[in-house]
Motif scaffolding. Structure first.
Motif, PDB file in Angstrom:
ATOM      1  N   SER A  78       0.820  -1.209   0.000  1.00  0.00           N
ATOM      2  CA  SER A  78       0.000   0.000   0.000  1.00  0.00           C
ATOM      3  C   SER A  78       0.853   1.257   0.000  1.00  0.00           C
ATOM      4  CB  SER A  78      -0.928   0.011   1.220  1.00  0.00           C
ATOM      5  OG  SER A  78      -0.185   0.147   2.428  1.00  0.00           O
ATOM      6  N   ALA A  81       0.093   4.278  -2.936  1.00  0.00           N
ATOM      7  CA  ALA A  81      -1.116   5.062  -2.690  1.00  0.00           C
ATOM      8  C   ALA A  81      -1.064   5.726  -1.321  1.00  0.00           C
ATOM      9  CB  ALA A  81      -2.354   4.170  -2.798  1.00  0.00           C
ATOM     10  N   GLY A  82      -0.367   5.092  -0.371  1.00  0.00           N
ATOM     11  CA  GLY A  82      -0.209   5.700   0.953  1.00  0.00           C
ATOM     12  C   GLY A  82       0.548   7.020   0.863  1.00  0.00           C
ATOM     13  N   ALA A  85      -1.844   9.576  -0.806  1.00  0.00           N
ATOM     14  CA  ALA A  85      -2.951   9.964   0.074  1.00  0.00           C
ATOM     15  C   ALA A  85      -2.482  10.893   1.188  1.00  0.00           C
ATOM     16  CB  ALA A  85      -3.600   8.712   0.665  1.00  0.00           C
ATOM     17  N   GLY A 112      -2.665  10.194   9.563  1.00  0.00           N
ATOM     18  CA  GLY A 112      -3.217   9.501   8.397  1.00  0.00           C
ATOM     19  C   GLY A 112      -2.393   8.281   8.035  1.00  0.00           C
ATOM     20  N   ILE A 116      -3.537   4.250   8.213  1.00  0.00           N
ATOM     21  CA  ILE A 116      -3.366   3.290   7.113  1.00  0.00           C
ATOM     22  C   ILE A 116      -2.629   2.051   7.616  1.00  0.00           C
ATOM     23  CG2 ILE A 116      -2.223   2.882   4.894  1.00  0.00           C
ATOM     24  CD1 ILE A 116      -2.693   5.879   4.291  1.00  0.00           C
ATOM     25  N   ASN A 120      -3.942  -1.883   7.971  1.00  0.00           N
ATOM     26  CA  ASN A 120      -3.142  -2.984   7.418  1.00  0.00           C
ATOM     27  C   ASN A 120      -2.812  -4.012   8.493  1.00  0.00           C
ATOM     28  OD1 ASN A 120      -2.999  -2.084   4.757  1.00  0.00           O
ATOM     29  ND2 ASN A 120      -1.162  -0.868   5.119  1.00  0.00           N
ATOM     30  N   MET A 138      -5.809  -2.456   0.023  1.00  0.00           N
ATOM     31  CA  MET A 138      -5.762  -1.154   0.670  1.00  0.00           C
ATOM     32  C   MET A 138      -5.207  -0.100  -0.279  1.00  0.00           C
ATOM     33  SD  MET A 138      -6.312   0.776   3.151  1.00  0.00           S
ATOM     34  CE  MET A 138      -6.099   0.862   4.889  1.00  0.00           C
ATOM     35  N   ASN A 139      -4.200  -0.478  -1.054  1.00  0.00           N
ATOM     36  CA  ASN A 139      -3.618   0.440  -2.033  1.00  0.00           C
ATOM     37  C   ASN A 139      -4.683   0.868  -3.053  1.00  0.00           C
ATOM     38  OD1 ASN A 139      -0.877   1.489  -3.245  1.00  0.00           O
ATOM     39  ND2 ASN A 139      -1.975   0.619  -4.967  1.00  0.00           N
ATOM     40  N   LEU A 142      -7.182   3.281  -1.458  1.00  0.00           N
ATOM     41  CA  LEU A 142      -6.592   4.609  -1.261  1.00  0.00           C
ATOM     42  C   LEU A 142      -6.544   5.382  -2.575  1.00  0.00           C
ATOM     43  CD1 LEU A 142      -3.669   3.780   1.198  1.00  0.00           C
ATOM     44  CD2 LEU A 142      -5.704   5.130   1.704  1.00  0.00           C
ATOM     45  N   ALA A 145      -9.959   6.599  -3.125  1.00  0.00           N
ATOM     46  CA  ALA A 145     -10.292   7.678  -2.186  1.00  0.00           C
ATOM     47  C   ALA A 145      -9.681   9.002  -2.628  1.00  0.00           C
ATOM     48  CB  ALA A 145      -9.814   7.313  -0.788  1.00  0.00           C
ATOM     49  N   VAL A 146      -8.436   8.949  -3.112  1.00  0.00           N
ATOM     50  CA  VAL A 146      -7.767  10.177  -3.568  1.00  0.00           C
ATOM     51  C   VAL A 146      -8.460  10.741  -4.795  1.00  0.00           C
ATOM     52  CG1 VAL A 146      -5.638  11.094  -4.583  1.00  0.00           C
ATOM     53  CG2 VAL A 146      -5.517   9.602  -2.589  1.00  0.00           C
TER      54      VAL A 146
END
Length: 326
Positions: A78, A81-82, A85, A112, A116, A120, A138-139, A142, A145-146
């Motif tokens: 992740s 994207a983490g 984000a 944040g 995350i 995880n 999760m990636n 995210l 979400a972004v």
């Protein structure tokens, strides 16, 4: 037959030794410096080398979290994207018209990243789902979400002044980012040498079942490690936002393979329990120098990704060959 006792984690820790890969990669860094100096004389100038240390620092900080997770015997996919984000979150808050809100942009970004990592960790430790699958999902979430938050457009906001100072400014001619990375090196070193938690990470990576039977709370160790990884990813994202003075879509996409490559070529076993952050440090330097040379040669991004993938596959094959010959 192995007897399960409270002393077992310490015996497992005894297997943790410096890997010869560190010396090999260090030699590789020297070779890259020589090659770079031949094809591009300014490559060896102090200014250019300091710039490489600055860039390597971003990779090294992010890879610190990846090292902890991989030593535990898991993997965190992740990270790309983490990074995006957290960077979007931090710059959005920093760009708020309310000074009191903008002032807490960095703490909110760190929270944040921790959140995350917590999600995880819960998925891997409590739901017992494969870390590769859970963190990849999760990636994906995210990324969605972004895109939903930004509407698919360039995120608004600015980087916090502190992140800009850490990423771009220098102290006595040395990049602040590199000085910060040195602090991370010291913290990780103390974590493994002076804390029980550090020893538990290594022991769990060596044999999770044995550690569990010896009374250690494996779920807690796993969750804490993913949270720590999330925080390091967030720190890296905040530094990158300061370096670019903005956040943008796909900001972390270029870091997944370099992060894994830096960890693996430094001697950390992808199966966990063996390796060190020192190896990741030289791995990050190697990847940065290699990327710089490929840029000088104007190699396309696709070729770089192929190179990183080949390096990872080669290291996995070498590890398998070593195990088969024991």
């Amino acid at each position: 037959m192995t007897v399960i006792t409270p002393e077992l984690p310490r015996r497992l820790l005894g297997r943790f030794t410096a890997h010869p890969a560190i010396l090999v990669v260090t030699a590789g860094c020297i070779l890259l410096l020589a090659i770079g100096g031949i094809i591009f004389p300014a490559f060896l100038s102090p200014g250019y080398l300091l710039q490489q240390l600055q860039i390597a620092s971003f990779l090294g900080v992010i890879a610190a979290g990846a090292t902890l997770v991989i030593l535990l015997g898991h993997i965190d996919l992740s990270v790309p994207a983490g990074i995006t984000a957290v960077a979007v979150l931090t710059t959005t808050v920093a760009g708020s018209s309310t000074p009191s809100v903008a002032a807490v942009a960095i703490p909110i970004g760190l929270l944040g990243g921790a959140l995350i990592g917590l999600i995880n960790g819960i998925g891997v430790a409590f739901f017992r789902l494969p870390s590769m699958v859970w963190t990849l999902a999760m990636n994906s979430m995210l990324v969605g979400a972004v895109v939903f938050f930004t509407g698919g457009f360039k995120p608004r906001g600015v980087a916090p002044p502190l992140s800009i100072s850490l990423a771009l400014d220098r102290t006595l001619g040395i990049p602040n980012a590199f000085l910060f990375w040195i602090a991370v090196m010291i913290i990780i070193g103390l974590l493994f040498k002076r804390t029980v938690y550090g020893r538990y990470i290594l022991a769990t990576g060596s044999s999770e079942k044995a550690v569990y039977l010896s009374g250690i709370r494996v779920r807690l160790v796993t969750t804490m490690t993913f949270v720590a990884a999330g925080v390091f990813t967030a720190i890296g994202a905040i530094l990158l936002a300061g370096y670019a003075n903005q956040a943008y879509q796909g900001m972390g996409d270029a870091y997944m393979l370099p992060v894994l490559t830096a960890v693996v070529i430094g001697g950390t076993s992808i199966l966990g329990g063996k390796g060190s952050y020192a190896g990741t440090v030289v791995g990050a330097l190697f990847i940065t120098l290699l990327s710089s040379i490929l840029s000088v040669l104007q190699m396309p991004e696709a070729f770089r990704q192929i190179v990183f993938g080949l390096i990872i596959l080669s290291m996995l094959l070498i590890r398998r060959f070593e195990r088969n010959n024991r």
